[in-house]
Design an enzyme around this catalytic site. Structure first.
Site, PDB file in Angstrom:
ATOM      1  N   ASP A 128       0.781  -1.317  -0.066  1.00 15.98           N
ATOM      2  CA  ASP A 128      -0.006  -0.080   0.073  1.00 15.98           C
ATOM      3  C   ASP A 128       0.984   1.247  -0.112  1.00 15.98           C
ATOM      4  O   ASP A 128       0.422   2.280   0.488  1.00 15.98           O
ATOM      5  CB  ASP A 128      -1.003   0.059   1.224  1.00 15.98           C
ATOM      6  N   ASP A 136      -6.936  -4.426  -4.497  1.00 18.54           N
ATOM      7  CA  ASP A 136      -6.665  -3.152  -4.044  1.00 18.54           C
ATOM      8  C   ASP A 136      -5.397  -2.634  -4.637  1.00 18.54           C
ATOM      9  O   ASP A 136      -5.140  -1.447  -4.792  1.00 18.54           O
ATOM     10  CB  ASP A 136      -6.606  -3.085  -2.392  1.00 18.54           C
TER      11      ASP A 136
END
Ligand code: GLY
Length: 364
Positions: A94, A155
């Site tokens: 991320d 994601d």
């Protein structure tokens, strides 16, 4: 992002944005660490920003730019600075979420090269997690277990723009190559024939062989976890704009069609589209992320229907989910992780960030 069609924002837009800035100021006065999700309407904060710290710094930047407010600029810089030690994380898929809304924006706003260098270092740390046998960046390295090395999350598409940006800044084509190869793996294995996406896909990390689709935060392996659909729609639209590769625009449009067609009449999606119970928890964060993605897709394709869909989502968020109270986040009725009992019908920092990002984009 510039508004090439010059369509004026809807009449409620200015009030929604002004209210959002007021709420950001309130949260900034309440917290000293990074707001993550709310529980019982109160922010749970983290000292290092886990995977969501970039959204708080980014939300402060959006509000600061919108309001031309030096106090908010100071807060945005302070929170961005606190994220910089994370630039070398080797177990974090991320890093795009962490560094794009924070360090890259800080570099653009201040011209300070330390922010640019940190974002480039983060891009290299992200690319360093790439598995060349499977052609993917594994998810959840921060959980630490070996089993995560074989799991690819939808994601992660949202983190690839960091690689595309850094490739442009440095001329290092290997960073863009990682982005393209991970995206190709996602399109091949995580995008389904009906335009929905798996939350995750398992691979044998040693050989890179595909094993099958699965979920962690959705209702089941074959379900359509709402936020996962929104991440895919948006990540592909941004990647399409940054790379000029029409494959991404086409894939984003497919996911967008499936997402919009599955929405209930009031436009706020259930946490998972396969949960058909009338009282299913909703996920306002998925609506906010999708609204931003649809605006990017409209700009990329020139198709005004995507903008209309985004405006519908934002209108519903403003009317039904914007927090008019004095506690919690900007958007109520988001769901962080229902299967694990986290943040159900609450606020999330990613939902709040993309709500303001989309409202801002609507007027650009
Ligand atoms: N990226 C994790 C989530 O959307 O909850």
């Amino acid at each position: 992002m510039t508004n090439r069609d010059s369509t004026p924002p809807p009449p409620w837009h200015a009030a929604a944005l002004a209210h959002a800035v007021t709420q950001v100021r309130r949260i900034d006065a309440e917290v000293s660490d990074f707001p993550h999700i709310t529980e019982g309407g109160r922010w749970r904060t983290t000292a290092d920003g886990v995977w969501t710290g970039g959204f708080w710094a980014g939300l402060l930047w959006l509000a600061a730019i919108q309001a031309r407010d030096a106090t908010l600029v100071d807060a945005a810089r302070r929170m961005t600075d606190r994220l910089l030690p994370r630039m070398h994380d080797q177990h974090n898929h991320d890093l795009g979420f962490m560094f794009y809304p924070s360090a890259i924006v800080a570099f653009r706003q201040t011209g300070n090269l330390a922010y640019r260098d940190a974002a480039i270092a983060a891009a290299r740390a992200l690319a360093g997690q790439f598995n060349p046998d499977g052609n993917y960046i594994p998810g959840w390295g921060f959980f630490g277990g070996a089993e995560w090395q074989g799991q690819v999350l939808i994601d992660t598409l949202m983190n690839l723009p960091l690689l595309a940006w850094a490739a442009g800044e440095t001329g290092d084509a290997s960073l863009l190559d990682v982005a393209h190869r991970h995206a190709a793996t996602s399109l091949r294995y995580l995008l389904r024939a009906d335009g929905s996406v798996y939350h995750m896909f398992r691979f044998d990390p040693a050989s890179g062989a595909p094993l099958g689709g699965d979920t962690y935060q959705g209702a089941g392996p074959e379900s359509a976890w709402a936020r996962g659909q929104a991440w895919a729609l948006t990540g592909l639209a941004i990647l399409g704009a940054m790379t000029g590769d029409a494959t991404y625009a086409a894939a984003s449009a497919r996911v967008a069609r499936t997402f919009v067609d599955a929405l209930p009449p009031e436009r706020i999606p259930p946490w998972d589209f396969h949960d058909r119970q009338p009282d299913a928890a909703r996920d306002a964060s998925a609506a906010a992320i999708a609204a931003y993605g649809l605006l990017r897709l409209a700009r990329l394709t020139g198709n005004p229907a995507h903008r209309d869909d985004a405006v519908d989502l934002l209108a519903a968020l403003w009317q039904r989910c914007a927090n008019r109270g004095e506690e919690g986040g900007l958007l109520l009725h988001a769901t962080a992780d229902l299967p694990h009992g986290l943040g159900i019908d609450e606020s999330t920092m990613y939902g709040d960030y993309y709500y303001v990002k989309a409202l801002t984009a609507l007027a650009e």
